[in-house]
Design an enzyme around this catalytic site. Structure first.
Site, PDB file in Angstrom:
ATOM      1  N   GLU A 197     -42.612  69.630  20.915  1.00  0.00           N
ATOM      2  CA  GLU A 197     -42.159  70.129  19.605  1.00  0.00           C
ATOM      3  C   GLU A 197     -41.720  68.955  18.725  1.00  0.00           C
ATOM      4  OE1 GLU A 197     -39.464  73.498  20.009  1.00  0.00           O
ATOM      5  OE2 GLU A 197     -41.013  74.666  21.001  1.00  0.00           O
ATOM      6  N   GLU A 325     -45.563  76.918  26.121  1.00  0.00           N
ATOM      7  CA  GLU A 325     -44.329  77.726  26.101  1.00  0.00           C
ATOM      8  C   GLU A 325     -44.665  79.071  25.483  1.00  0.00           C
ATOM      9  OE1 GLU A 325     -40.645  75.985  24.681  1.00  0.00           O
ATOM     10  OE2 GLU A 325     -41.228  74.012  25.445  1.00  0.00           O
TER      11      GLU A 325
HETATM   12  O1  AHR Z   1     -37.706  77.147  26.307  1.00  0.00           O
HETATM   13  C1  AHR Z   1     -36.564  76.830  25.570  1.00  0.00           C
HETATM   14  C2  AHR Z   1     -36.864  75.873  24.420  1.00  0.00           C
HETATM   15  O2  AHR Z   1     -37.686  76.477  23.483  1.00  0.00           O
HETATM   16  C3  AHR Z   1     -37.605  74.609  24.786  1.00  0.00           C
HETATM   17  O3  AHR Z   1     -36.757  73.625  25.276  1.00  0.00           O
HETATM   18  C4  AHR Z   1     -38.185  74.182  23.481  1.00  0.00           C
HETATM   19  O4  AHR Z   1     -39.351  73.420  23.621  1.00  0.00           O
HETATM   20  C5  AHR Z   1     -38.434  75.511  22.771  1.00  0.00           C
HETATM   21  O5  AHR Z   1     -38.036  75.477  21.467  1.00  0.00           O
END
Ligand code: AHR
Length: 524
Positions: A197, A325
């Site tokens: 990110e 994610e």
């Molecule tokens: O999964 C929790 C968080 O969500 C992670 O650390 C981040 O990459 C995302 O914003």
């Protein structure tokens, strides 16, 4: 669904199944004669971050713990995870990755520095779980590692040394350091995230700036011996198509200088209808059920649009879209640390998992890996732990039931189905995907998203003549049914007998809010 296709499908199905024609609104055509793309097993990968009790307590208890463990890893958790065949595991973050300095997590544990997890709650991090422990966890799970390197607060040298430490068998300072820490042979590490990110917690970069950084870091992440790194670039925020365009242009456009350095492009998307009101994981209304599933269905749009941009620069699909994610994100359980993201997991979460996995299957020509957030005790977890006890969540059972699709050939599907609606949200009632495994068995996975109405689905398989159908189902009486320490098996996998095969047509009675996987076997 286009009207012409719908009529065509109905025409195909209508004749042989006329005798069972009361509920004809839902039809599925499985193209068993068109099997081209493989559903990568890496779609069944996970994510474990130094966050709350994911690693500490959830996986790692240390060698001296009274909880039965193998070299510090909980046996109960590892055993359960082995049953769902985790393909790869992403670590150490997430946002944590861009503050993580890998040298803090090597060497004798007593000598490792105590640091602060500034990303997640400011808690003390004793670094007892570091590189060697992570690689051991992957070996115990039988999965491949996915390491996410730090570009936010690290250096090129630090990341390049980490690659060398892990994968070089030579006579160099990093290999010698690894050997002095007890590991003679280098490990194989294929997947390497270059930051996380980068638009946000990973460094608040612009797309152009990150593209430059990605190239600069990647240039020094070398392959040693037979190890070949697949470098994964951080994607932009959800629907930031400009970011995708920028990275892909640098990869395949006129200047194309990322060529050779890029193997994967990351997309993060969480199922959250409203970030200002995430709501309870267990106490929710029918309206919330619809809002959540409609938000999950957006994954299809995001994958489709990012893939279309990638297709323009990479028509041969050499670069994987890596959804590293995904999952749902609700309020933390009352009384727990808000920074630990601990949430319960209900039949609604199971539905979210099934719908997402069906989407990933259908896009498997481009989606090469996905990592649900997160493996234990955080967000949409497979497993919840409390001291010595564990609970397997409804999401775990979806991963277990769907494991049959790993490395199977996708069978394209055409679905025409009813919609269902509540609270101003309307969505297709059924989600589906199908595949054929190496033994020739066909698996069709279906979810009835309608929380109230059962559905009858008529399914034809073009180019296959199955002789026998069997199935499994995950459902419950209540939308918010969940497993807990005092009732661990409330939601699990049960045999399913609601599918009938007549004259080559399957008629499937899908209960409301259910997830079904059918196995169709050829005549022996
Ligand atoms: O999964 C929790 C968080 O969500 C992670 O650390 C981040 O990459 C995302 O914003």
């Amino acid at each position: 669904m286009k009207r012409s296709f719908r009529s065509a499908v109905l025409a195909v199905l209508w004749a042989p199944a006329a005798m069972m024609a009361q509920n004809s609104g839902n039809v599925l055509l499985v193209h068993a004669d068109v099997a081209k793309d493989t559903i990568s097993r890496f779609i069944y990968s996970q994510f474990a971050e130094h966050l709350g009790h994911c690693i500490y307590g959830g996986i790692w208890v240390g060698e001296n713990s009274p909880i039965p463990n193998t070299r510090g890893m909980r046996n109960d958790v590892v055993d359960a995870l082995r049953k769902i065949r985790v393909a790869a595991l992403r670590w150490p973050g997430g946002c944590y990755a861009d503050g993580y300095h890998w040298r803090d997590g090597i060497g004798p544990r007593a000598d490792r520095p105590r640091t602060v997890n500034a990303t997640w709650g400011g808690v003390t991090e004793d670094n007892s779980f570091g590189t060697h422990e992570f690689m051991d966890l992957c070996a115990q799970l039988g999965c491949e590692p996915v390491i996410c390197g730090n570009i936010g607060s690290g250096t090129v040298e630090e990341m390049s040394d980490w690659v060398r430490y892990l994968t070089s068998g030579g006579d160099d300072p990093m290999s010698r350091l690894r050997r002095s820490n007890g590991r003679e042979k280098p490990w194989e590490v294929r997947f390497w995230g270059v930051g996380n990110e980068a638009w946000g917690c990973g460094g608040i970069m612009s797309a152009d700036f990150y593209a430059n950084e990605m190239a600069r870091y990647s240039r020094f992440l070398n392959n040693y011996g037979g190890n070949a790194l697949c470098k994964i670039a951080s994607g932009g925020l959800q629907e930031d198509y400009h970011w995708t365009e920028t990275i892909m242009k640098k990869w395949g456009g006129a200047d194309g200088w990322l060529q050779g350095y890029l193997g994967g492009y990351s997309l993060h998307y969480y199922t959250v209808p409203d970030w200002n009101r995430k709501g309870s994981a267990t106490a929710f209304s029918e309206r919330d059920w619809f809002a959540t599933l409609a938000a999950t269905l957006r994954m299809d749009e995001l994958v489709t649009k990012h893939s279309a941009i990638m297709d323009r620069y990479d028509p041969e699909k050499k670069i994987g879209l890596i959804v590293d994610e995904w999952g749902d994100w609700f309020d933390v359980e009352p009384g727990t640390n808000p920074a630990f993201l601990y949430q319960q997991n209900t039949l609604r979460d199971a539905m979210v998992a099934a719908v997402n996995l069906n989407i990933f299957h259908r896009h498997c020509d481009r989606v090469k890996m996905t990592n649900i957030s997160q493996m234990v005790n955080v967000l949409q977890a497979m497993i919840l732990t409390r001291d010595r006890e564990i609970v397997l969540t409804p999401t775990y059972y979806v991963f277990r039931m769907y494991a049959v699709h790993q490395d199977a050939l996708l069978l394209p599907t055409d679905l025409a189905c009813d919609s269902c609606a509540a609270g101003g949200v309307s969505m297709p009632a059924i989600s589906a995907s199908a595949s054929r495994d190496r033994e020739g068995n066909i698996h069709v996975s279906l979810a009835n998203l309608d929380p109230v109405n059962a559905k009858t689905l008529r399914c034809t398989l073009k180019g296959a003549a199955p002789a026998h159908v069997s199935g499994e189902i995950i459902t419950a009486a209540a939308m918010n049914a969940y497993n807990d320490f005092d009732r661990p098996e409330s939601v699990n996998i049960q045999p399913f007998t609601g599918a009938q095969l007549h004259g080559g047509v399957l008629t499937i009675a899908l209960p409301a809010k259910s997830i079904v996987t059918l196995q169709l076997t050829a005549p022996r």
